[in-house]
Design a protein around this motif. Structure first.
Motif, PDB file in Angstrom:
ATOM      1  N   ASN A  61       0.868  -1.166   0.000  1.00 42.82           N
ATOM      2  CA  ASN A  61       0.000   0.000   0.000  1.00 42.82           C
ATOM      3  C   ASN A  61       0.911   1.224   0.000  1.00 42.82           C
TER       4      ASN A  61
ATOM      5  N   LYS B 263     -15.274   0.862   6.128  1.00 43.37           N
ATOM      6  CA  LYS B 263     -16.535   1.359   5.572  1.00 43.37           C
ATOM      7  C   LYS B 263     -17.340   2.020   6.684  1.00 43.37           C
TER       8      LYS B 263
ATOM      9  N   LYS C 182      -9.318   4.502   4.439  1.00 41.24           N
ATOM     10  CA  LYS C 182      -9.684   3.844   3.182  1.00 41.24           C
ATOM     11  C   LYS C 182      -9.988   2.364   3.373  1.00 41.24           C
ATOM     12  N   ASP C 183      -9.532   1.796   4.498  1.00 42.60           N
ATOM     13  CA  ASP C 183      -9.724   0.370   4.748  1.00 42.60           C
ATOM     14  C   ASP C 183     -10.939   0.103   5.642  1.00 42.60           C
TER      15      ASP C 183
ATOM     16  N   VAL D 299      -5.129   8.356   6.189  1.00 42.33           N
ATOM     17  CA  VAL D 299      -5.875   7.998   4.973  1.00 42.33           C
ATOM     18  C   VAL D 299      -5.797   6.489   4.742  1.00 42.33           C
TER      19      VAL D 299
END
Length: 243
Positions: free
Chosen positions: A56, A107, A104-105, A100
């Motif tokens: 990542n 929900k 982003k990982d 971030v």
């Protein structure tokens, strides 16, 4: 005779460097400890980019920016204003990348459904800690409210607490071993940053510097374990990667 892999060779070098840092701190040899210290972080960048398949780049950027910032802090010291500001801005950007990476990982809807109370408690806790840290900063008579130095320090403090909170939420959300190592790393790194605030603005005792270095080293040990797991990922469990 067993042949060592490149990962194991770099791991041995990391152990040697950490020992050199400890020796330098104990026997008050700053040149040895400082230059061993800044040699540690690029090795983490190497391990991550050369041995982790599912990379990542946000996490990778965090490692790179942190490495450069530590280099600037030690090589140029705080006597060079440009290096000081550049190093602090780099760390701020590094922490933003890490934030971030966590966000982003995750929900949002499942998060709010399952961890609403956790989030409220973390918000109250963070508000109190930010207040305490700002009070510590304001004890330095050279820093005035709303000055650039003050704004950098406040931003820095807000971001490290966000990193701590989001790493906990990220672990609770996914319940994986890599997530646990990231959370433990975040705990150590954030508390090391808090100790550094006390060292810079309240008391410049050598013990605080030793505690700062120790916590940071333990934090990066957990990051090492995270990279190690990503290098040899376990079979996914039913709880892992919950969505």
């Amino acid at each position: 005779m067993m042949k060592l892999s490149r990962f194991n060779v770099v791991s041995i070098i990391l152990v040697i460097l950490v020992l050199l840092v400890a020796v330098g701190r104990i026997f008050v040899c700053p040149t040895l400890s400082n230059y061993s210290w800044i040699a540690i972080f690029p090795l983490f960048v190497y391990l991550y980019y050369s041995h982790v398949k599912d990379k990542n780049h946000l996490f990778g950027f965090f490692l790179i920016a942190f490495s450069i910032a530590e280099f600037l802090k030690i090589v140029f010291d705080t006597s060079n204003a440009m290096a000081y500001y550049f190093a602090n801005i780099l760390v701020i950007i590094a922490y933003i990348a890490l934030i971030v990476f966590f966000v982003k990982d995750i929900k949002l809807k499942p998060l709010l459904k399952e961890f609403k109370i956790h989030i409220i408690v973390l918000l109250v806790f963070n508000a109190y800690i930010i207040y305490v840290l700002n009070q510590m900063i304001m004890q330095d008579e050279d820093i005035s409210v709303y000055s650039l130095d003050f704004l950098i320090e406040v931003t820095y403090n807000v971001l490290i607490l966000l990193v701590l909170s989001l790493s906990l939420i990220h672990y609770l959300y996914h319940e994986t071993k890599p997530g646990l190592f990231l959370f433990l790393a975040s705990v150590c790194i954030v508390f090391s940053e808090m100790v550094q605030v006390a060292y810079l603005f309240i008391s410049s005792q050598q013990l605080l510097q030793v505690i700062y270095s120790s916590l940071m080293a333990v934090g990066f040990y957990f990051l090492y374990e995270y990279i190690k797991i990503k290098n040899n990922p376990p079979l996914s469990s039913p709880q892992a990667l919950r969505r």
